[in-house]
Design a protein around this motif. Structure first.
Motif, short mmCIF file in Angstrom:
data_model
loop_
_atom_site.label_atom_id
_atom_site.label_comp_id
_atom_site.label_asym_id
_atom_site.label_seq_id
_atom_site.Cartn_x
_atom_site.Cartn_y
_atom_site.Cartn_z
N SER A 1 0.83 -1.20 0.00
CA SER A 1 0.00 0.00 0.00
C SER A 1 0.87 1.25 0.00
O SER A 1 0.60 2.21 -0.74
CB SER A 1 -0.92 -0.02 1.22
OG SER A 1 -1.68 1.16 1.29
N PHE A 2 1.91 1.25 0.81
CA PHE A 2 2.85 2.37 0.87
C PHE A 2 3.51 2.60 -0.48
O PHE A 2 3.55 3.72 -0.99
CB PHE A 2 3.90 2.11 1.96
CG PHE A 2 4.98 3.14 2.01
CD1 PHE A 2 4.76 4.37 2.61
CD2 PHE A 2 6.22 2.89 1.45
CE1 PHE A 2 5.77 5.32 2.66
CE2 PHE A 2 7.23 3.83 1.49
CZ PHE A 2 7.00 5.05 2.10
N LYS B 1 2.23 6.22 -7.38
CA LYS B 1 1.11 6.86 -8.07
C LYS B 1 1.50 8.17 -8.75
O LYS B 1 1.17 8.38 -9.93
CB LYS B 1 -0.04 7.09 -7.09
CG LYS B 1 -1.34 7.44 -7.77
CD LYS B 1 -2.45 7.67 -6.77
CE LYS B 1 -2.80 6.40 -6.06
NZ LYS B 1 -3.96 6.53 -5.19
N PRO B 2 2.22 9.09 -8.11
CA PRO B 2 2.58 10.35 -8.78
C PRO B 2 3.50 10.16 -10.00
O PRO B 2 3.51 11.00 -10.90
CB PRO B 2 3.30 11.15 -7.70
CG PRO B 2 2.88 10.56 -6.42
CD PRO B 2 2.59 9.12 -6.70
N SER C 1 -8.18 4.72 -16.74
CA SER C 1 -9.08 4.04 -15.80
C SER C 1 -8.39 2.88 -15.08
O SER C 1 -8.66 2.63 -13.91
CB SER C 1 -10.31 3.49 -16.54
OG SER C 1 -11.03 4.55 -17.13
N TRP C 2 -7.54 2.17 -15.78
CA TRP C 2 -6.90 0.98 -15.24
C TRP C 2 -5.53 1.25 -14.63
O TRP C 2 -4.92 0.36 -14.06
CB TRP C 2 -6.78 -0.09 -16.32
CG TRP C 2 -8.10 -0.67 -16.68
CD1 TRP C 2 -8.93 -0.27 -17.68
CD2 TRP C 2 -8.78 -1.73 -16.01
NE1 TRP C 2 -10.07 -1.01 -17.69
CE2 TRP C 2 -10.01 -1.93 -16.66
CE3 TRP C 2 -8.46 -2.55 -14.93
CZ2 TRP C 2 -10.91 -2.89 -16.27
CZ3 TRP C 2 -9.37 -3.52 -14.55
CH2 TRP C 2 -10.58 -3.68 -15.21
N ARG C 3 -5.04 2.46 -14.72
CA ARG C 3 -3.70 2.77 -14.25
C ARG C 3 -3.54 2.48 -12.75
O ARG C 3 -2.50 1.99 -12.32
CB ARG C 3 -3.36 4.22 -14.55
CG ARG C 3 -1.92 4.55 -14.19
CD ARG C 3 -1.53 5.92 -14.66
NE ARG C 3 -1.35 5.88 -16.10
CZ ARG C 3 -1.39 6.94 -16.88
NH1 ARG C 3 -1.62 8.12 -16.37
NH2 ARG C 3 -1.20 6.83 -18.17
N GLY C 4 -4.53 2.77 -11.95
CA GLY C 4 -4.46 2.51 -10.52
C GLY C 4 -4.24 1.03 -10.21
O GLY C 4 -3.46 0.68 -9.32
N ALA D 1 -0.58 -3.43 -8.75
CA ALA D 1 0.04 -4.71 -9.11
C ALA D 1 1.56 -4.60 -9.10
O ALA D 1 2.26 -5.51 -8.64
CB ALA D 1 -0.45 -5.17 -10.48
N MET D 2 2.09 -3.47 -9.57
CA MET D 2 3.55 -3.29 -9.55
C MET D 2 4.05 -3.20 -8.11
O MET D 2 5.12 -3.73 -7.80
CB MET D 2 3.93 -2.04 -10.33
CG MET D 2 3.82 -2.24 -11.83
SD MET D 2 4.57 -0.94 -12.82
CE MET D 2 3.62 0.47 -12.37
N ALA D 3 3.30 -2.55 -7.24
CA ALA D 3 3.70 -2.45 -5.83
C ALA D 3 3.71 -3.83 -5.19
O ALA D 3 4.66 -4.19 -4.47
CB ALA D 3 2.77 -1.51 -5.08
#
Length: 105
Positions: A38-39, A45-46, A65-68, A73-75
């Motif tokens: 989560s961190f 995100k930025p 829309s799907w970027r989040g 997933a990368m995190a």
């Protein structure tokens, strides 16, 4: 050794206590890794907010829309690959807090 004596009963319960402690430690690790993911997601995100989603290489509105989900997933994958060490520190603090609670009781 007679299993009905206190020492015999304690020796019978020791493997159960070890397994229970392992389950608790595994849950702590899982929680700490979720926190680290989560961190990292919030930190990544930025990096993606300024990217253009227009042609020829962009995915348009759908990409936005799907970027989040992609960042999340990368995190998670980063944590799975070893992360940045935050989960280790969180688990260590959780164990210290648990030990302090046991000695206070």
């Amino acid at each position: 050794m007679d299993p009905l004596t206190a020492a015999g009963a304690a020796s019978l319960l020791q493997p159960v206590a070890g397994a229970a402690a392992r389950v608790v430690t595994d849950k702590m690790r899982e929680t700490a890794e979720a926190f680290e993911a989560s961190f990292l997601s919030q930190m990544m995100k930025p990096m993606f907010e300024g990217l253009s989603t227009e042609a020829p290489f962009g995915g348009g509105d759908a990409e936005g829309s799907w970027r989040g989900f992609l960042v999340e997933a990368m995190a998670k994958q980063t944590v799975k690959a070893g992360g940045i060490g935050l989960a280790d520190q969180v688990v260590a603090q959780m164990l210290k807090m648990q030990e302090a609670g046991e000695t206070a009781a």
